[in-house]
Design a protein around this motif. Structure first.
Motif, PDB file in Angstrom:
ATOM      1  N   HIS A  52       1.011  -1.385  -0.091  1.00  0.00           N
ATOM      2  CA  HIS A  52      -0.306   0.031  -0.284  1.00  0.00           C
ATOM      3  C   HIS A  52       0.707   1.054  -0.082  1.00  0.00           C
ATOM      4  O   HIS A  52       0.593   2.060  -0.896  1.00  0.00           O
ATOM      5  CB  HIS A  52      -0.772  -0.172   1.107  1.00  0.00           C
ATOM      6  CG  HIS A  52      -1.944   1.009   1.214  1.00  0.00           C
ATOM      7  ND1 HIS A  52      -1.313   2.541   1.734  1.00  0.00           N
ATOM      8  CD2 HIS A  52      -3.063   1.393   0.960  1.00  0.00           C
ATOM      9  CE1 HIS A  52      -2.675   3.632   1.240  1.00  0.00           C
ATOM     10  NE2 HIS A  52      -3.888   2.741   0.892  1.00  0.00           N
ATOM     11  N   GLY A  53       1.949   1.779   1.147  1.00  0.00           N
ATOM     12  CA  GLY A  53       2.937   2.556   1.494  1.00  0.00           C
ATOM     13  C   GLY A  53       2.355   3.410   2.064  1.00  0.00           C
ATOM     14  O   GLY A  53       3.166   4.399   2.931  1.00  0.00           O
ATOM     15  N   ALA A  54       1.312   3.108   3.278  1.00  0.00           N
ATOM     16  CA  ALA A  54       0.933   4.215   4.066  1.00  0.00           C
ATOM     17  C   ALA A  54       0.590   2.588   5.644  1.00  0.00           C
ATOM     18  O   ALA A  54      -0.052   3.259   6.036  1.00  0.00           O
ATOM     19  CB  ALA A  54      -0.135   4.902   4.021  1.00  0.00           C
ATOM     20  N   MET A  55       1.061   1.888   5.657  1.00  0.00           N
ATOM     21  CA  MET A  55       0.949   1.433   6.743  1.00  0.00           C
ATOM     22  C   MET A  55       1.814   1.878   7.880  1.00  0.00           C
ATOM     23  O   MET A  55       3.084   2.305   7.979  1.00  0.00           O
ATOM     24  CB  MET A  55       1.597  -0.395   6.765  1.00  0.00           C
ATOM     25  CG  MET A  55       1.521  -0.660   7.740  1.00  0.00           C
ATOM     26  SD  MET A  55       2.396  -2.881   7.170  1.00  0.00           S
ATOM     27  CE  MET A  55       0.369  -3.190   6.560  1.00  0.00           C
ATOM     28  N   SER A 110       6.684   0.034  13.968  1.00  0.00           N
ATOM     29  CA  SER A 110       7.179   0.530  12.700  1.00  0.00           C
ATOM     30  C   SER A 110       6.596   1.509  12.388  1.00  0.00           C
ATOM     31  O   SER A 110       4.936   1.080  11.950  1.00  0.00           O
ATOM     32  CB  SER A 110       7.707  -0.418  11.755  1.00  0.00           C
ATOM     33  OG  SER A 110       7.880  -0.222  10.283  1.00  0.00           O
ATOM     34  N   ASN A 111       7.095   2.774  12.422  1.00  0.00           N
ATOM     35  CA  ASN A 111       6.082   3.693  11.514  1.00  0.00           C
ATOM     36  C   ASN A 111       6.266   4.291  10.272  1.00  0.00           C
ATOM     37  O   ASN A 111       6.188   4.870   9.192  1.00  0.00           O
ATOM     38  CB  ASN A 111       6.997   5.271  12.255  1.00  0.00           C
ATOM     39  CG  ASN A 111       6.094   5.831  13.039  1.00  0.00           C
ATOM     40  OD1 ASN A 111       4.801   5.212  14.173  1.00  0.00           O
ATOM     41  ND2 ASN A 111       7.273   6.964  14.464  1.00  0.00           N
ATOM     42  N   ASP A 112       7.306   2.854   9.527  1.00  0.00           N
ATOM     43  CA  ASP A 112       7.634   3.036   8.783  1.00  0.00           C
ATOM     44  C   ASP A 112       7.008   2.023   7.660  1.00  0.00           C
ATOM     45  O   ASP A 112       8.307   0.880   7.445  1.00  0.00           O
ATOM     46  CB  ASP A 112       8.895   4.125   7.748  1.00  0.00           C
ATOM     47  CG  ASP A 112       9.261   3.938   6.414  1.00  0.00           C
ATOM     48  OD1 ASP A 112       8.005   3.052   5.923  1.00  0.00           O
ATOM     49  OD2 ASP A 112       9.763   3.857   6.136  1.00  0.00           O
ATOM     50  N   GLY A 113       6.280   0.863   8.073  1.00  0.00           N
ATOM     51  CA  GLY A 113       6.154  -0.603   7.520  1.00  0.00           C
ATOM     52  C   GLY A 113       6.544  -1.225   6.204  1.00  0.00           C
ATOM     53  O   GLY A 113       7.551  -1.838   6.394  1.00  0.00           O
ATOM     54  N   GLU A 114       6.624  -0.400   4.916  1.00  0.00           N
ATOM     55  CA  GLU A 114       6.850  -0.633   4.203  1.00  0.00           C
ATOM     56  C   GLU A 114       8.024  -0.648   3.625  1.00  0.00           C
ATOM     57  O   GLU A 114       9.021  -0.861   3.243  1.00  0.00           O
ATOM     58  CB  GLU A 114       5.912   0.144   2.692  1.00  0.00           C
ATOM     59  CG  GLU A 114       4.326  -0.074   2.429  1.00  0.00           C
ATOM     60  CD  GLU A 114       3.404   0.716   3.259  1.00  0.00           C
ATOM     61  OE1 GLU A 114       2.556   0.234   2.864  1.00  0.00           O
ATOM     62  OE2 GLU A 114       4.039   1.244   4.393  1.00  0.00           O
ATOM     63  N   GLY A 115       8.954   0.746   4.391  1.00  0.00           N
ATOM     64  CA  GLY A 115      10.487   0.985   4.525  1.00  0.00           C
ATOM     65  C   GLY A 115      11.338   0.394   5.345  1.00  0.00           C
ATOM     66  O   GLY A 115      12.011  -0.359   4.667  1.00  0.00           O
ATOM     67  N   GLY A 160      -0.712   6.438  -0.782  1.00  0.00           N
ATOM     68  CA  GLY A 160       1.069   5.871   0.465  1.00  0.00           C
ATOM     69  C   GLY A 160       1.730   6.649   0.613  1.00  0.00           C
ATOM     70  O   GLY A 160       1.648   7.992  -0.009  1.00  0.00           O
ATOM     71  N   ASN A 161       1.967   6.849   2.053  1.00  0.00           N
ATOM     72  CA  ASN A 161       3.413   7.825   2.609  1.00  0.00           C
ATOM     73  C   ASN A 161       4.860   7.534   1.755  1.00  0.00           C
ATOM     74  O   ASN A 161       4.793   6.944   2.332  1.00  0.00           O
ATOM     75  CB  ASN A 161       2.947   8.123   4.000  1.00  0.00           C
ATOM     76  CG  ASN A 161       2.243   9.074   4.005  1.00  0.00           C
ATOM     77  OD1 ASN A 161       1.187   9.660   3.198  1.00  0.00           O
ATOM     78  ND2 ASN A 161       0.945   8.137   5.270  1.00  0.00           N
ATOM     79  N   VAL A 162       5.185   7.927   0.465  1.00  0.00           N
ATOM     80  CA  VAL A 162       6.426   7.709   1.027  1.00  0.00           C
ATOM     81  C   VAL A 162       7.569   7.976   1.640  1.00  0.00           C
ATOM     82  O   VAL A 162       7.495   8.983   1.987  1.00  0.00           O
ATOM     83  CB  VAL A 162       6.809   8.408  -1.079  1.00  0.00           C
ATOM     84  CG1 VAL A 162       8.449   7.788  -1.327  1.00  0.00           C
ATOM     85  CG2 VAL A 162       5.634   7.166  -1.513  1.00  0.00           C
ATOM     86  N   GLY A 191      -0.651  10.657  -1.386  1.00  0.00           N
ATOM     87  CA  GLY A 191      -0.482  10.361   0.489  1.00  0.00           C
ATOM     88  C   GLY A 191      -1.853  10.098   1.066  1.00  0.00           C
ATOM     89  O   GLY A 191      -2.790  10.521   0.943  1.00  0.00           O
ATOM     90  N   PHE A 192      -1.996   9.400   2.967  1.00  0.00           N
ATOM     91  CA  PHE A 192      -2.355   9.965   3.616  1.00  0.00           C
ATOM     92  C   PHE A 192      -2.325  10.857   4.556  1.00  0.00           C
ATOM     93  O   PHE A 192      -1.258   9.918   5.485  1.00  0.00           O
ATOM     94  CB  PHE A 192      -2.798   8.157   3.921  1.00  0.00           C
ATOM     95  CG  PHE A 192      -4.043   8.246   5.100  1.00  0.00           C
ATOM     96  CD1 PHE A 192      -5.647   7.964   4.103  1.00  0.00           C
ATOM     97  CD2 PHE A 192      -3.902   7.490   5.674  1.00  0.00           C
ATOM     98  CE1 PHE A 192      -6.364   7.988   5.317  1.00  0.00           C
ATOM     99  CE2 PHE A 192      -5.128   6.559   6.926  1.00  0.00           C
ATOM    100  CZ  PHE A 192      -6.324   7.114   6.426  1.00  0.00           C
TER     101      PHE A 192
END
Length: 500
Positions: free
Chosen positions: A106-109, A114-119, A142-144, A233-234
């Motif tokens: 998704h990009g906004a987990m 973790s504050n940056d699930g995907e990262g 998503g929040n890149v 973004g979200f």
């Protein structure tokens, strides 16, 4: 060639009280948990997900496909640490011997750990496979983050909201991955992120500044960029930068990609006011709906976007219905309202019974002052298992699960009450419990955008209604603590230095 393909989707509203355990990562509210291995493959094969497109592309390459997990949950509060670890561990454990990775994210987990699930996931995958190319498909919301940029070779996001290009996005990312592996292209990534918290109701790709930004992205792709994504973004994630982003995948020329990202991001920043949604008072919105209905021969839609489950809402607030009843609207159909206690009471009473129960306002959202549950008297018209098949255009063919569902008919309003929060994807939300939504005078839906392709064609008009729920467009309801300031529109004097 051995290809790892997996799916991990969650849009996290850090203000939402709705829990996100591992069991939430089922199909369309099924509460079954993720699928693993062959089940993950079968749950996506033939569907309209990015993961399905990855599978098809890898199969055309004759690759050996590994699908460790497919996990997708409706938006809600931060993901339980154990759930996040279980999903990520399954993906990382499957990296052994893989030649490439394609991830449907998704990009906004945001997880408890973790504050940056995907990262953080991508960083682990990169550490396990330092030389393997990694392609990622992202949601438009998503929040890149820098970690995402640093640990992926290809990033492509949806270009539509409502999202009807999930498969196409996956196909695009896969096409670039394999072209890179064959030596036909050399992907390089550029990224810009202005300090702008957009409102979801200003991220529709059919109009306004968002449409112009996506049009610019498409034009840049036509002019030689491999992929250009605008991610709105979200903003209901209280992290450092839940802001709009432009991600450009260029072909070997990093300076050229940087220039494109800079140009489109500058365009967005110059139009920043157009990404802000100003809500009307609820009373005005309901009055507007009443006026629309005077000469209408179709239902008028009232969309309660302040309590929208696809942004983490509880589906429990009664503000809109109470205002509609106070204004003496009739012929109302509303739902799904999530109230497991009310469903249990209606189930116990049985079809045909006349009951008085309290509905809604039982989950403390933290958005505005607490409200008391609403007492309602009516006849139980239907009791079902809450399952139906989605006819499309989103998640076409998939079985949806609302939990057990009941209909309470007060004479003025028919309420669809469910055990789970559920987006009204489809007429099946109502038809599965014996209600024809076309015959309503007013349709009160807890939705922001996904209902529109289905319900707008049967309606006489649409009014957006902002209740004081946890997905409200009023940022003043939320105590942002982690967002880097200044940021627009929280700070009207925010400025942007292009060097992100």
């Amino acid at each position: 060639m051995k290809i790892l393909i997996a799916r991990m989707n969650h849009e996290t509203n850090t203000f939402s009280p709705v829990a996100t355990p591992l069991s939430a990562f089922g199909l369309n509210g099924g509460k079954l948990g993720p699928s693993f291995g062959d089940d993950a493959f079968n749950d996506n094969k033939g569907m309209q997900t990015a993961m399905a497109a990855f599978i098809d592309a890898a199969a055309r390459e004759g690759a050996h496909i590994v699908t460790p997990v497919s996990a997708a949950a409706n938006p809600s509060g931060p993901v339980d640490a154990a759930a996040y670890d279980a999903i990520c561990d399954a993906i990382v454990a499957a990296t052994n011997g893989c030649d490439a990775v394609m991830l449907d994210l998704h990009g906004a987990m945001v997880a408890e750990n973790s504050n940056d699930g995907e990262g953080d996931l991508l960083e682990r995958v990169r550490a396990a496979l330092p030389n393997a190319p990694i392609a990622v498909a992202l949601d438009l919301h998503g929040n890149v983050t820098q970690k995402m940029i640093d640990n992926a070779d290809v990033i492509v996001s949806f270009k539509t909201y409502p999202h009807v290009d999930m498969y196409e996005t996956g196909a695009h990312a896969a096409r670039l991955l394999f072209a890179s592996m064959h030596g036909d292209v050399k992907p390089v990534i550029a990224w810009r992120q202005p300090p702008l918290l957009t409102h979801t109701l200003r991220s529709s790709t059919a109009e306004g500044a968002m449409k112009r930004a996506v049009d610019a992205a498409r034009a840049a792709e036509a002019d030689g960029m491999l992929a250009v994504s605008v991610l709105s973004g979200f903003s209901l994630a209280d992290i450092e930068a839940p802001c709009i982003s432009v991600v450009v995948v260029g072909n070997g020329d990093h300076a050229q990609a940087e220039a494109v990202a800079e140009r489109i991001a500058r365009q967005i920043w110059n139009e920043r006011e157009d990404f802000v949604y100003r809500s009307a008072p609820l009373a005005e919105s309901v009055a507007e709906a009443a006026a629309l209905a005077k000469d209408a021969d179709k239902p008028v839609l009232l969309l309660d976007h302040g309590d929208n489950c696809m942004s983490g809402g509880t589906c429990d607030t009664m503000d809109l219905l109470e205002e509609a009843l106070a204004r003496q609207l009739d012929g109302i159909v509303t739902g799904p309202l999530c109230d497991p206690q009310a469903v249990a009471a209606l189930m116990a009473a049985g079809v045909g019974s006349t009951v008085t129960i309290t509905i809604g306002n039982k989950v403390e959202s933290g958005a505005g002052a607490p409200r008391a549950p609403v007492a309602m008297t009516g006849v139980v018209r239907a009791l079902t298992d809450g399952e139906y098949v989605i006819t499309g255009p989103t998640y076409t063919g998939q079985r949806a699960h609302m939990g057990r569902a009941a209909v309470l008919d007060t004479g003025t309003v028919k309420l669809v009450v469910t055990e789970h929060t559920h987006e009204p994807w489809d007429l099946g939300v109502f038809e599965s419990v014996g209600i024809d939504p076309r015959r309503a005078r007013f349709l009160l839906l807890k939705s922001r955008m996904y209902c529109r392709p289905v319900f707008v064609p049967i309606s006489a008009g649409l009014v957006e209604c902002d209740s004081r729920g946890v997905t409200s467009s009023d940022y003043g309801l939320f105590a942002f603590k982690n967002v880097k300031r200044p940021v627009f529109p929280l700070d009207a004097d925010a400025e942007w230095n292009p060097a992100h």
